[in-house]
Design a protein around this motif. Structure first.
Motif, PDB file in Angstrom:
ATOM      1  N   LYS A 291      20.116  -9.594 -12.426  1.00 25.94           N
ATOM      2  CA  LYS A 291      20.590  -8.252 -12.085  1.00 25.94           C
ATOM      3  C   LYS A 291      22.000  -8.369 -11.515  1.00 25.94           C
ATOM      4  CE  LYS A 291      16.098  -6.512 -10.628  1.00 25.94           C
ATOM      5  NZ  LYS A 291      15.347  -6.380  -9.383  1.00 25.94           N
ATOM      6  N   PRO A 292      22.802  -7.302 -11.627  1.00 25.49           N
ATOM      7  CA  PRO A 292      24.125  -7.352 -10.990  1.00 25.49           C
ATOM      8  C   PRO A 292      23.982  -7.428  -9.475  1.00 25.49           C
ATOM      9  CG  PRO A 292      23.664  -5.185 -11.924  1.00 25.49           C
ATOM     10  CD  PRO A 292      22.588  -6.079 -12.396  1.00 25.49           C
ATOM     11  N   PRO A 293      24.889  -8.148  -8.808  1.00 28.48           N
ATOM     12  CA  PRO A 293      24.766  -8.397  -7.366  1.00 28.48           C
ATOM     13  C   PRO A 293      24.684  -7.124  -6.531  1.00 28.48           C
ATOM     14  CG  PRO A 293      26.527  -9.703  -8.302  1.00 28.48           C
ATOM     15  CD  PRO A 293      26.051  -8.799  -9.381  1.00 28.48           C
TER      16      PRO A 293
ATOM     17  N   ILE B 205      20.604  -6.672   0.895  1.00 26.74           N
ATOM     18  CA  ILE B 205      21.336  -7.492   1.857  1.00 26.74           C
ATOM     19  C   ILE B 205      20.445  -8.531   2.525  1.00 26.74           C
ATOM     20  CG2 ILE B 205      23.147  -5.801   2.387  1.00 26.74           C
ATOM     21  CD1 ILE B 205      21.324  -5.134   4.885  1.00 26.74           C
ATOM     22  N   ASP B 206      19.178  -8.604   2.127  1.00 25.78           N
ATOM     23  CA  ASP B 206      18.248  -9.507   2.801  1.00 25.78           C
ATOM     24  C   ASP B 206      18.266 -10.894   2.165  1.00 25.78           C
ATOM     25  OD1 ASP B 206      16.308 -10.676   4.215  1.00 25.78           O
ATOM     26  OD2 ASP B 206      14.722  -9.218   3.764  1.00 25.78           O
TER      27      ASP B 206
ATOM     28  N   GLY C 149      20.247 -15.931  -3.734  1.00 26.02           N
ATOM     29  CA  GLY C 149      21.630 -15.931  -4.195  1.00 26.02           C
ATOM     30  C   GLY C 149      22.605 -15.302  -3.205  1.00 26.02           C
ATOM     31  N   LEU C 150      22.101 -14.426  -2.319  1.00 18.01           N
ATOM     32  CA  LEU C 150      22.981 -13.789  -1.339  1.00 18.01           C
ATOM     33  C   LEU C 150      23.641 -14.805  -0.406  1.00 18.01           C
ATOM     34  CD1 LEU C 150      20.938 -10.612  -0.349  1.00 18.01           C
ATOM     35  CD2 LEU C 150      23.204 -10.663  -1.364  1.00 18.01           C
ATOM     36  N   ASN C 151      22.960 -15.955  -0.228  1.00 20.15           N
ATOM     37  CA  ASN C 151      23.541 -17.013   0.604  1.00 20.15           C
ATOM     38  C   ASN C 151      24.896 -17.460   0.081  1.00 20.15           C
ATOM     39  OD1 ASN C 151      21.638 -17.763   2.744  1.00 20.15           O
ATOM     40  ND2 ASN C 151      20.240 -18.115   1.026  1.00 20.15           N
ATOM     41  N   PHE C 152      25.081 -17.364  -1.217  1.00 22.90           N
ATOM     42  CA  PHE C 152      26.285 -17.910  -1.859  1.00 22.90           C
ATOM     43  C   PHE C 152      27.163 -16.800  -2.426  1.00 22.90           C
ATOM     44  CE2 PHE C 152      22.797 -20.905  -2.280  1.00 22.90           C
ATOM     45  CZ  PHE C 152      23.313 -22.010  -1.625  1.00 22.90           C
ATOM     46  N   ARG C 153      26.996 -15.582  -1.903  1.00 23.93           N
ATOM     47  CA  ARG C 153      27.705 -14.444  -2.459  1.00 23.93           C
ATOM     48  C   ARG C 153      28.974 -14.209  -1.653  1.00 23.93           C
ATOM     49  NH1 ARG C 153      29.402 -11.254  -6.169  1.00 23.93           N
ATOM     50  NH2 ARG C 153      29.473  -9.041  -5.705  1.00 23.93           N
TER      51      ARG C 153
END
Lengths: 199, 246, 332
Positions: B158-160, B165-166, B172-176
C-alpha cells in the motif's frame, strides 16, 4: 459415451482432485489464493487438452514400446510453452506459481489421461476428455482455494471478505490444505453414498 | 514389430517428435524472449518506484538492473558479504531535468528466522552526508513465519500514506523518511525504542534484526560511497535505455 | 450397527465400579485448583475464557451428534466434552478473543474427536490438537501473554513467558524474570491453566489417589525433562537455567499430569506408559533447548500420541504366570 458425458465425468464421477486423487502436489501447494489456483488450473488444462489431442493424433504412429518417452517429450514441450507464455504475459501469476508450472510435466493427471485415454481413443473424444478433466481439476482447485483464501487470508480473488483480524492463518499454510482437502473429500463421498442409497 | 526395421522406425519416430517439439519451442522462445526481459525489468522498476520519493523517475537499463558484473564501488566488504555474492545492487531515479534524485539499494542476508531476507531501501538527499534520508524500505523476499516474522512486510504494497502512524502495526514505519545522521539502526523492544531506533515486532525480534541489519549495511554503504554513486549515476540514461525497452 | 464385536482378553478379568462418567467427574474436580489459580493470577477473564471454551465444546458436540444421528444426551452428560473444553482453556492465554476460543472448540471436538469417530477413537488429544491448530492459526494472539495481576499490571500489558525470555536472552534474564517460587505458585506469564505448578500438582496427586491415572507417565515425563535439561545446564549454565526451574516452567506440569495421561491416546501397559513418558520428555527437551519454539510440551505429547499404537504393539502385557515362570527360569 456421448460427447457431453466425456466432459462432465471429469467434473464429478472421475474428478481428478477429489475422486482420482491425482495431481495432489499442485493441489495442496497452489491453492493458497484463488487467482493462482485458477492460473494453475488453466495451465494444466491447456497442457492436458494439447497433450491429449497430440497423443491421440499420433497414437497410430508412436510405437508401443516407445510411447512413454514420446508422451513425456510432447507434454514437456507444452509445459515449456505455458511456462514461457505465462512468464512473458502474466508475470505476476508466473511468479506466484513458481516451480509448480515446470512441475506440470510430472502431474499424474496428464500422463494418466495420455496413457489411459488418449492413446486409445479418437482425437475428438480425447479433446473432450482433456477439457472435462481440466475443468474438473480447475474447479477442484478453486473450491479448495476459495475455502483457504477466505478463511486464511480473509479475501476472495484478492477482494476483502472478512474484517481485518478475523483470519485463521493455518488455512493459508500446508496443514490447512490437508485438513480442507480431507473434509472436501469426506463431503463428496457422503453425497455420493446418499445418491447411491437413493438408487 | 521386431528386428532392425522395428528399431529403426521406433528411433526415427522419437527423433522426429523430438525435433518438431524443439523447433516449436525455439519459435515460442523467440516470440516471448523480449516480453520476458521487459517484464523482469518492469518488476524491478516497480519495486524501486515504491521506495524512492514520488516525483522521481525510475529509469532502468540492464546494467542498472544489476544484470552485469559488479563494479568496484559497489563491492561489499568481505565480512558482510551474504546473499548475492558481495555486491550491492543500486538503482537510480532522476528528477525531470535529469539530475540524480534518489537511489534504491538492494541488500540481503541469511539471518532471518526462516533464512534469507532481501530488502530494497530508498535513499534521497544525496547532496551530502548531512542531508541523506532513508525514504522507505521494501522487503523483496523472505521466508519468515507467517503471522509473526512475516509482519516485516505488513502493508508494504500500500502507499505509505495509508500506513497510519503506529510503528507497532506497520514495521516499515520504522524506516520511513529517517534522516540518517539521527538514526541508529539499533533494535529495541516495544515501548523502549526511541524515534531514532527500530521498534522490534512483538515475538519476531530475529526477523526485525535481520531487516534492520540489511538496511543498516545499505545505509552505511551509501554514506561511504556518496561521491562514487553521484559520479557513476549522475547522468540519466538516454531514452533508448528506458524502463520497458529491450 | 451391522455387527456386535466382543473384545476378548485372557482372564483374570477385574471387575470395577468405575465408569466413563465417574472418571470424567473426578478429572473435572482435579482441574479446579488450576482453574482457581488461573483466576487468581489472570483475573476474571480467565474464567470467562474457560466458560466459553466449555460451552462451545458442548455445543459443537451436541450439534455433531445430532447431525450424525447418535444419541445426544448420554454423550453430553458423560463429561468428556466438558473436560476437552476445560483442558483447551487451560492451554490458552487468558486475553484471547472469544471467537478464537470458539474456533478452537470446533477443531477440538469436530476435527480431532468426531472426524476420527468420536470418544475413544481419537488418536490425538483433542484439546492439544486444537491448541496447536490455534498456535499456527493465530500466532500473534496465541503468543502474547498477559502479565499476572499480582504484578500490578493492567489487562492490556503483555510480556514474554519465562521460557520465551530464556530463548531470547539466556538463563540469567529468564531466572531473574521468574524465581522458583514464582513458578511454583504460578505468578508468571503463560497459558491460564499452566502456570501454577502447585495447583496442578494438587490436582495430579488427587487423580493418582483416585487411581484415575497411574504414576508412570507423569514421573517418566517430568524425570526425563529434568535429566535432559540438567545435561544442558551442566554444559552451559549461562544459556540454560537449572532443571528445577525448567520442570516448574511452561506446560510440563499441565502436560505431564493431565494431557499425556489421557486414557484414549496413551499406551495401555505400564512399560508402554514409561516409554511414552520418556518420549514426551525427550521431545520436549529437544524443542525447548534446540528448537525454534520456546516450549515443546504440546508438540511432544502429540508426537507420542502418534506413536502410541506402535508402543502398544511392541510392548505387550505378559501372559498371566509367564513372568513368574521366566523369573524361576533365571533370567540373565
Amino acid at each position: 459415451m456421448s460427447g457431453i458425458a466425456e466432459v462432465t465425468k471429469g467434473l464429478w464421477k472421475e474428478n481428478p482432485t477429489f475422486r482420482l486423487l491425482l495431481g495432489m502436489c499442485p493441489t495442496l501447494a497452489t491453492t493458497t489464493a484463488c487467482d493462482s489456483a485458477v492460473g494453475m488450473g488453466a495451465s494444466a488444462m491447456f497442457v492436458l487438452v494439447a497433450s491429449n489431442v497430440a497423443v491421440s493424433a499420433l497414437r497410430n504412429v508412436i510405437p508401443d514400446r516407445m510411447r512413454l518417452p514420446c508422451f513425456i517429450v510432447l507434454i514437456a514441450t507444452f509445459v515449456t510453452i505455458v511456462d514461457l507464455c505465462l512468464n512473458a504475459f502474466f508475470h505476476d501469476i508466473h511468479k506466484a506459481l513458481g516451480i509448480f508450472i515446470p512441475l506440470i510435466v510430472v502431474n499424474c493427471i496428464i500422463l494418466g489421461r495420455a496413457e489411459a485415454f488418449a492413446s486409445k481413443r479418437g482425437v475428438w473424444d480425447s479433446f473432450l476428455d482433456g477439457v472435462g478433466m481440466g475443468l474438473g481439476f480447475t474447479v477442484g482447485l478453486l473450491c479448495l482455494a476459495t475455502i483457504r483464501e477466505v478463511l486464511g487470508n480473509g479475501t476472495w480473488f484478492g477482494l476483502p471478505v472478512t474484517p481485518e483480524g478475523y483470519q485463521i492463518l493455518v488455512f493459508a499454510l500446508p496443514p490447512g490444505a490437508f485438513i480442507t482437502l480431507g473434509f472436501l473429500i469426506g463431503a463428496m463421498n457422503h453425497v455420493e453414498e446418499r445418491r447411491k442409497a437413493n438408487g | 514389430m521386431s528386428g532392425f526395421a522395428g528399431d529403426a522406425k521406433a528411433i526415427s519416430v522419437v527423433v522426429v517428435i523430438g525435433a518438431v517439439c524443439a523447433a516449436g519451442l525455439a519459435f515460442v522462445k523467440g516470440q516471448t524472449e523480449g516480453a520476458i526481459k521487459a517484464a523482469r525489468l518492469q518488476e524491478t522498476a516497480a519495486a524501486v518506484e515504491r521506495v524512492v520519493p514520488a516525483g522521481c523517475k525510475v529509469r532502468l537499463d540492464e546494467e542498472r538492473a544489476g544484470a552485469t558484473e559488479c563494479p568496484d564501488y559497489r563491492k561489499k566488504a568481505p565480512a558482510t558479504a551474504g546473499g548475492k555474492p558481495g555486491c550491492f545492487d543500486v538503482y537510480p531515479a532522476y528528477f525531470e531535468d535529469g539530475r540524480l534524485c534518489a537511489v534504491a539499494v538492494r541488500n540481503s542476508n541469511t539471518e532471518g528466522y526462516g533464512g534469507r531476507i532481501e530488502v530494497l531501501a530508498g535513499f534521497a538527499g544525496l547532496e551530502n552526508e548531512e542531508t541523506l534520508v532513508l525514504t522507505r524500505i521494501y522487503v523483496l523476499s523472505h521466508s519468515e513465519t507467517p503471522g509473526l516474522g512475516s509482519l516485516i512486510a505488513t502493508a508494504q504494497d500500500k502507499p505509505p500514506e495509508e500506513w497510519g502512524i503506529d510503528r507497532k502495526k506497520v514495521f516499515g514505519l520504522n524506516f520511513r523518511n529517517r534522516v540518517l545522521k539521527d538514526f541508529s539502526f539499533t533494535v529495541k523492544k516495544g515501548t523502549e525504542a526511541t524515534e531514532g531506533e527500530v521498534m522490534a515486532i512483538t515475538a519476531a525480534t530475529i526477523s526485525s534484526r535481520a531487516v534492520t541489519k540489511a538496511v543498516g549495511e545499505s545505509s552505511r554503504w551509501v554514506k561511504e560511497n556518496l561521491g562514487a554513486i553521484r559520479e557513476k549515476l549522475a547522468a540519466a540514461p538516454g531514452p533508448s535505455a528506458d524502463g520497458g525497452a529491450q | 450397527m451391522s455387527e456386535t464385536r466382543l473384545l476378548l482378553q485372557s482372564s483374570p478379568h477385574v471387575r470395577d465400579v468405575s465408569s466413563v462418567q465417574g472418571i470424567m467427574h473426578t478429572v473435572i474436580l482435579s482441574l479446579v485448583p488450576a482453574l482457581i489459580a488461573g483466576v487468581v493470577f489472570f483475573g476474571w477473564r480467565a474464567l470467562a475464557v474457560t466458560v466459553v471454551a466449555v460451552a462451545s465444546c458442548l455445543a459443537v458436540e451436541a450439534a455433531i451428534l445430532r447431525l450424525a444421528g447418535k444419541p445426544v444426551k448420554t454423550a453430553l452428560v458423560d463429561g468428556s466434552a466438558i473436560i476437552t473444553g476445560l483442558l483447551l482453556a487451560m492451554n490458552l492465554p487468558s486475553n484471547l478473543p472469544f471467537w478464537m476460543v470458539g474456533v478452537g472448540a470446533v477443531v477440538a471436538i469436530g476435527v480431532a474427536k468426531h472426524a476420527y469417530g468420536g470418544l475413544g477413537n481419537n488418536p490425538f488429544n483433542p484439546a492439544l490438537v486444537a491448541r496447536v491448530f490455534m498456535l499456527i492459526a493465530f500466532p500473534g494472539a496465541m503468543t502474547s501473554w498477559p502479565v499476572t495481576t499480582c504484578n500490578g499490571a493492567t489487562d492490556v500489558l503483555t510480556a514474554a513467558t519465562p521460557l520465551g525470555i530464556m530463548k531470547m536472552e539466556g538463563a540469567a534474564a529468564a531466572m531473574q524474570a521468574a524465581s522458583w517460587w514464582d513458578l511454583f505458585i504460578g505468578n508468571v506469564g503463560g497459558c491460564l491453566g499452566e502456570t501454577s505448578a502447585l495447583a496442578l500438582l494438587l490436582g495430579g496427586l488427587f487423580l493418582l489417589w483416585r487411581r484415575v491415572i497411574s504414576y508412570e507417565i507423569p514421573v517418566a515425563f517430568i524425570g526425563t525433562v529434568a535429566a535432559g535439561t540438567a545435561v544442558a545446564w551442566l554444559v552451559d549454565p549461562t544459556k540454560y537455567p537449572d532443571p528445577l526451574w525448567q520442570v516448574l516452567s511452561g506446560g510440563v506440569m499441565l502436560g505431564a499430569w493431565f494431557m499425556a495421561t489421557d486414557m484414549v491416546t496413551s499406551p495401555v501397559t505400564r512399560k508402554g506408559m514409561l516409554l511414552f513418558g520418556v518420549g514426551c520428555g525427550v521431545v520436549t527437551c529437544v524443542i525447548r533447548l534446540l528448537g525454534g519454539y520456546p516450549e515443546g510440551v504440546s508438540f511432544s505429547i502429540l508426537v507420542m500420541n502418534g506413536l502410541t499404537p506402535l508402543i502398544d504393539r511392541y510392548v505387550k502385557p505378559a501372559r498371566f504366570g509367564a513372568e513368574a515362570a521366566q523369573a524361576e527360569g533365571g533370567k540373565a
